[in-house]
Write an enzyme that holds these catalytic residues in place. Structure first.
Site, PDB file in Angstrom:
ATOM      1  N   GLU A 125     -44.542   9.717 -67.591  1.00 32.48           N
ATOM      2  CA  GLU A 125     -44.937  10.833 -68.708  1.00 32.48           C
ATOM      3  C   GLU A 125     -46.034  10.850 -69.157  1.00 32.48           C
ATOM      4  O   GLU A 125     -46.998   9.664 -68.919  1.00 32.48           O
ATOM      5  CB  GLU A 125     -43.694  10.008 -70.077  1.00 32.48           C
ATOM      6  CG  GLU A 125     -43.528  10.845 -71.077  1.00 32.48           C
ATOM      7  CD  GLU A 125     -42.716  10.415 -72.165  1.00 32.48           C
ATOM      8  OE1 GLU A 125     -42.080  10.931 -72.693  1.00 32.48           O
ATOM      9  OE2 GLU A 125     -42.629   9.134 -72.037  1.00 32.48           O
ATOM     10  N   ALA A 261     -43.495  -0.032 -72.364  1.00 32.93           N
ATOM     11  CA  ALA A 261     -42.478   0.222 -71.531  1.00 32.93           C
ATOM     12  C   ALA A 261     -41.916   1.698 -71.273  1.00 32.93           C
ATOM     13  O   ALA A 261     -42.321   2.337 -72.202  1.00 32.93           O
ATOM     14  CB  ALA A 261     -40.905  -0.459 -72.238  1.00 32.93           C
ATOM     15  N   HIS A 294     -34.994   0.720 -77.997  1.00 36.58           N
ATOM     16  CA  HIS A 294     -35.636   2.117 -78.018  1.00 36.58           C
ATOM     17  C   HIS A 294     -35.616   2.801 -76.708  1.00 36.58           C
ATOM     18  O   HIS A 294     -35.200   3.999 -76.566  1.00 36.58           O
ATOM     19  CB  HIS A 294     -37.146   2.021 -78.505  1.00 36.58           C
ATOM     20  CG  HIS A 294     -37.984   3.128 -78.318  1.00 36.58           C
ATOM     21  ND1 HIS A 294     -38.592   3.627 -79.450  1.00 36.58           N
ATOM     22  CD2 HIS A 294     -38.466   3.673 -77.242  1.00 36.58           C
ATOM     23  CE1 HIS A 294     -39.243   4.776 -78.975  1.00 36.58           C
ATOM     24  NE2 HIS A 294     -39.299   4.717 -77.594  1.00 36.58           N
ATOM     25  N   GLU A 295     -35.928   2.068 -75.511  1.00 36.10           N
ATOM     26  CA  GLU A 295     -35.952   2.656 -74.299  1.00 36.10           C
ATOM     27  C   GLU A 295     -34.454   2.852 -73.761  1.00 36.10           C
ATOM     28  O   GLU A 295     -34.111   4.208 -73.265  1.00 36.10           O
ATOM     29  CB  GLU A 295     -36.667   1.691 -73.269  1.00 36.10           C
ATOM     30  CG  GLU A 295     -37.952   1.351 -73.563  1.00 36.10           C
ATOM     31  CD  GLU A 295     -38.970   2.452 -73.952  1.00 36.10           C
ATOM     32  OE1 GLU A 295     -38.583   3.432 -73.457  1.00 36.10           O
ATOM     33  OE2 GLU A 295     -39.953   1.952 -74.533  1.00 36.10           O
ATOM     34  N   HIS A 298     -33.310   6.362 -75.258  1.00 40.08           N
ATOM     35  CA  HIS A 298     -33.997   7.604 -74.614  1.00 40.08           C
ATOM     36  C   HIS A 298     -32.902   8.088 -73.177  1.00 40.08           C
ATOM     37  O   HIS A 298     -32.848   8.909 -72.726  1.00 40.08           O
ATOM     38  CB  HIS A 298     -35.002   7.174 -73.927  1.00 40.08           C
ATOM     39  CG  HIS A 298     -36.284   7.226 -74.554  1.00 40.08           C
ATOM     40  ND1 HIS A 298     -36.533   8.769 -75.263  1.00 40.08           N
ATOM     41  CD2 HIS A 298     -37.360   6.313 -74.738  1.00 40.08           C
ATOM     42  CE1 HIS A 298     -37.630   8.477 -75.903  1.00 40.08           C
ATOM     43  NE2 HIS A 298     -38.332   7.249 -75.898  1.00 40.08           N
ATOM     44  N   GLU A 317     -39.172  10.617 -78.893  1.00 38.56           N
ATOM     45  CA  GLU A 317     -39.752   9.537 -79.185  1.00 38.56           C
ATOM     46  C   GLU A 317     -39.335   9.132 -80.823  1.00 38.56           C
ATOM     47  O   GLU A 317     -39.087   8.080 -81.057  1.00 38.56           O
ATOM     48  CB  GLU A 317     -41.112   9.619 -79.104  1.00 38.56           C
ATOM     49  CG  GLU A 317     -41.719   9.912 -77.791  1.00 38.56           C
ATOM     50  CD  GLU A 317     -41.346   8.645 -76.878  1.00 38.56           C
ATOM     51  OE1 GLU A 317     -40.772   7.938 -77.505  1.00 38.56           O
ATOM     52  OE2 GLU A 317     -41.366   9.106 -75.627  1.00 38.56           O
TER      53      GLU A 317
END
Length: 810
Positions: A125, A261, A294-295, A298, A317
């Site tokens: 990314e 991460a 959080h990850e 996604h 995000e």
């Protein structure tokens, strides 16, 4: 080689022209045990809507050979290979070699100092896959990716999908992975090395954890907690989005020299600095849980549904940041997670949103280089807070229904902001146009105060451009009782203009605006209530209500409306009564920062001593002993106190390092003890703790040697950079550190090397904190104009914060 940044206009033209059917990517890692090379063959099949047209494929690795439909192509130029005379159906094959695997973007070769073993990871990314293999590196050209990886026979290879076929080739093995679902190139991954593996089945998912062998014991220690939170998160999001994670395998890989991460589909890569070398504190456990969630969020918001272009980066995000706290409070034991967000990242967002780098959550992004500059405190914590406000504004039930409809309609595709707004508007029945304009397309922070209309409280609100944004928030009424302040009433208020009546009884001892922290706005007491607020923060009954008061006082400090002494005393009073482990460590950091960085030099020692007293009290509480002792390691004032702290450390190697850093900063002779501690510390990265001791030493030669390692050679892994830079910038060492202002500016032209994450880390962490005056800041801002966008943005934000500190000190 110059590699131009892909523009939005170029991406739109290419997306209109092409449909990518699939990638077959062969990756050869067999050179890496002793050499630097990653060799790849990327084969792409795609259709063209205008046969005969021309486009290009992204490729910033060295090209060995390239053919389109069997015909050789001209050499790559500036990170692109021209594709002329396209057919209706096309096959492109590009063979590449990437040798910049120690300090380049996209792929990294790390050597474990403990045993010499080699590990390799990729991270892409926003558009760094092109540095490893040829691809159409933009988010809206999604396609299945089939990886075949050849690696040394002793290595484990991981990618997005599970159940690879593994063939023995003698000194090597070939790993053939099933094709992924349709993914953007930046969502793909290859991780490899002689990894330590743990697996567990939870909720029907096959969960894997991996780390380098020298950290096996640490991973084993934390595995139960990580598996538990992973299972809880997968169950929560499956229910919230009415869509279970669609593959059985879900791996998390902790890798050396990685930054942060990354949410690769089905195979999240972490910095192994998240594996704490000593038993984690409560706040460290909660932080890991929130990043994990959080990850994971996604997987849905970013991987399954992907933004069309980087102007909707916030769709990734901000949503993931919001969702991790939503899941933590709803599905795990970390029920004070929202208070933790307020005590840390949200305060940083308030500061950024009132500074020179403020921007709308959603903004035009001309090219990918600009996109890299908006991975910031506006996109993440402000975005998370704004999405929580959106959930409050439409109601949680409607919000959940809208998200379920959004995923059902757009799975495996690309979307824009309007697609999300339409889904939530349909579910809630609200016109969200004004909300969208106010919150997502307007920069700056609203200001809320409580006035009196006679005896009745009235909420006064103003937005950054005049009228306030549409929002729903709460105002609490409190009366003093035997145990402190007690909430007697709570009013939900929908703001539609500058003044809104609040349905609360008159005569309360305190009205708390934005109680429960449901919106993103700074608050101020009326002039008569200023002293009452400072005194009342510690008397409020919940972690969030105390956090709202603390946030107000901290914002007043950063804007010059309160001084460091007031902030320290508010924070230490709250710490004396705080019941939530989620905020103890963030509040301690704020109190120490206020004493060290915001206070005039004449007050620094006294205020630091006040914080040390609180640390000593915390060290006397069994559940907070380590937190208190760590605080003392930053705040004790003399070598005798450091010696007593070392006696308290016993076998706590982490605390011994912290005490050594403090001793070095105070002028103690630490070289022999650091050498002895390094010899018996099992942490494979302990040498960077020893470097931090040297960094703190008030010696010009040591400062220069550390700067060379840290800033010039970049030999310190990203995960260890904060500890070394914190030790380097010691308050009171102004004379020694003055030369490093110019040295920092000299680094700016190349500070972006290595990719987005290192660029942000180094621009922020190396920014001079000591030995600079207000005359340095205009020079830094002028130099920033010639830096890469991500460096420029980070520098300007840091310069604004340091400028506020300098004004507070004066």
């Amino acid at each position: 080689m110059t590699t131009p940044s892909l523009t939005q206009a170029e991406a739109e033209r290419r997306a209109a022209l092409l449909r990518v059917q699939g990638y077959d990517i062969a990756v050869d890692l067999t050179d890496l045990p002793t050499g630097p090379q990653v060799r790849c063959v990327s084969t792409m099949t795609f259709t063209c809507t205008e046969p005969g047209a021309e486009t290009f494929v992204d490729c910033a690795a060295a090209v060995v050979a390239a053919t389109l439909n069997g015909a050789p192509l001209p050499p790559a130029a500036h990170g692109r290979i021209t594709l002329p005379d396209l057919a209706a159906h096309n096959t492109l094959r590009v063979q590449t070699v990437q040798e910049h695997t120690s300090d380049g973007p996209g792929v990294h070769r790390a050597v474990d100092p403990a045993d010499g073993e080699v590990y390799v990871w990729t991270t892409f990314e926003p558009d760094e896959a092109r540095y490893v293999w040829a691809c159409f590196d933009q988010p809206d050209l999604k396609a299945p990716h089939a990886f075949t990886v050849t690696a040394p026979a002793t290595w484990t290879v991981l990618s997005n999908t599970g159940d690879p076929r593994v063939e023995d080739l003698g000194a090597a093995r070939r790993w053939t992975f099933p094709p992924t679902p349709a993914l953007s190139p930046y969502n793909t991954v290859v991780n490899a090395g002689p990894l330590h593996e743990l697996r567990r089945t939870v909720g029907g998912h096959d969960l894997g954890l991996y780390a380098r062998r020298s950290l096996a014991a640490v991973l084993d220690r934390d595995a139960d907690e990580i598996f538990t939170v992973t299972g809880q998160g997968l169950a929560f999001f499956a229910d919230a989005f009415a869509m279970p994670f669609p593959q059985r395998k879900y791996d998390q890989v902790f890798m050396p020299e990685f930054g942060g991460a990354m949410e690769n589909y089905g195979c999240v890569t972490w910095s192994d600095s998240w594996l704490r070398r000593v038993t984690p504190t409560p706040a460290e456990r909660e932080s890991l849980a929130c990043v994990l969630l959080h990850e994971m969020a996604h997987m849905w918001f970013g991987n399954i549904v992907t933004m069309r272009w980087w102007d909707d980066l916030w769709l990734n995000e901000a949503f993931a940041e919001f969702a991790c706290y939503w899941a933590a409070t709803g599905a795990t034991r970390y029920t004070d997670a929202w208070a933790g967000l307020l005590a840390g990242e949200k305060l940083a967002a308030y500061l950024a949103d009132q500074g020179p780098t403020s921007h709308p959550i959603r903004q035009p992004v001309r090219d990918v280089a600009e996109a890299a500059s908006i991975f910031d405190d506006i996109t993440y914590p402000k975005g998370a807070a704004v999405l929580r406000q959106l959930m409050t504004y439409v109601g949680e039930a409607a919000f959940t229904a809208g998200m379920r409809a959004y995923f059902a309609r757009h799975a495996w595709g690309n979307t824009t902001l309007q697609d999300l707004i339409d889904a939530l508007a349909a579910a809630s029945g609200r016109d969200l146009g004004p909300w969208r304009t106010g919150w997502l397309e307007t920069a700056g922070t609203d200001r809320l105060t409580l006035d009196r209309d006679g005896d009745a409280p009235v909420l006064a609100a103003r937005g950054p451009e005049g009228p306030p944004r549409p929002q729903v928030l709460a105002v609490g009424a409190y009366r003093r009782g035997p145990a402190g302040l007690e909430r007697t009433a709570l009013a939900e208020v929908e703001v539609r203009g500058p003044r809104t009546p609040v349905g609360l009884p008159s005569g309360a001892d305190l009205y708390l605006v934005n109680d429960d922290d449901l919106t993103f706005a700074t608050t101020r007491p009326d002039p008569a209530g200023r002293a009452a607020l400072l005194a009342a923060a510690a008397q409020l009954p919940t972690a969030v209500s105390r956090g709202v008061a603390v946030a107000t006082v901290w914002d007043m400090l950063t804007t010059g409306e309160a001084d460091a002494a007031e902030a320290v005393r508010c924070l230490t009073a709250v710490l004396a009564v705080e019941t939530s482990d989620a905020v103890i460590e963030p509040y301690l950091r704020l109190a120490m920062d206020a004493a060290e960085w915001w206070a005039p030099e004449s007050r620094r020692a006294a205020l630091t001593a006040e914080v040390a007293e609180v640390c000593a009290r915390l060290a006397g509480q069994p559940g907070r002993r380590r937190v208190g002792l760590r605080g003392l390691a930053r705040t004790v004032a003399d070598l005798a106190s450091v010696a007593r702290l070392r006696d308290e450390a016993n076998d706590d190697v982490d605390l011994r390092w912290r005490a050594l850093i403090r001793a070095a900063a105070l002028g103690g002779d630490t070289a022999r003890e650091a050498e002895s501690l390094l010899a018996r510390d099992p942490d494979p990265d302990a040498r960077f703790r020893a470097l931090a001791v040297r960094a703190a030493t008030p010696d010009a030669g040591e400062k220069e040697a550390v700067w060379q390692e840290l800033a010039v050679r970049r030999s310190v892994p990203i995960g260890s950079v904060p500890a070394v830079t914190t030790a380097f910038w010691q308050p009171g060492q102004d004379g020694l550190l003055t030369p490093y202002a110019q040295k920092y500016l000299a680094l700016l032209p190349e500070m972006h090397r290595g990719g987005m994450v290192p660029a942000m880390f180094y621009a922020h962490r190396l920014f001079p904190m000591v030995g600079v005056g207000t005359e340095f800041l205009p020079r830094a801002r002028a130099a920033a104009a010639h830096a890469a966008p991500v460096v420029r943005k980070t520098l300007l934000q840091r310069a604004d914060e340091v400028g506020r500190m300098l004004r507070a000190r004066s």
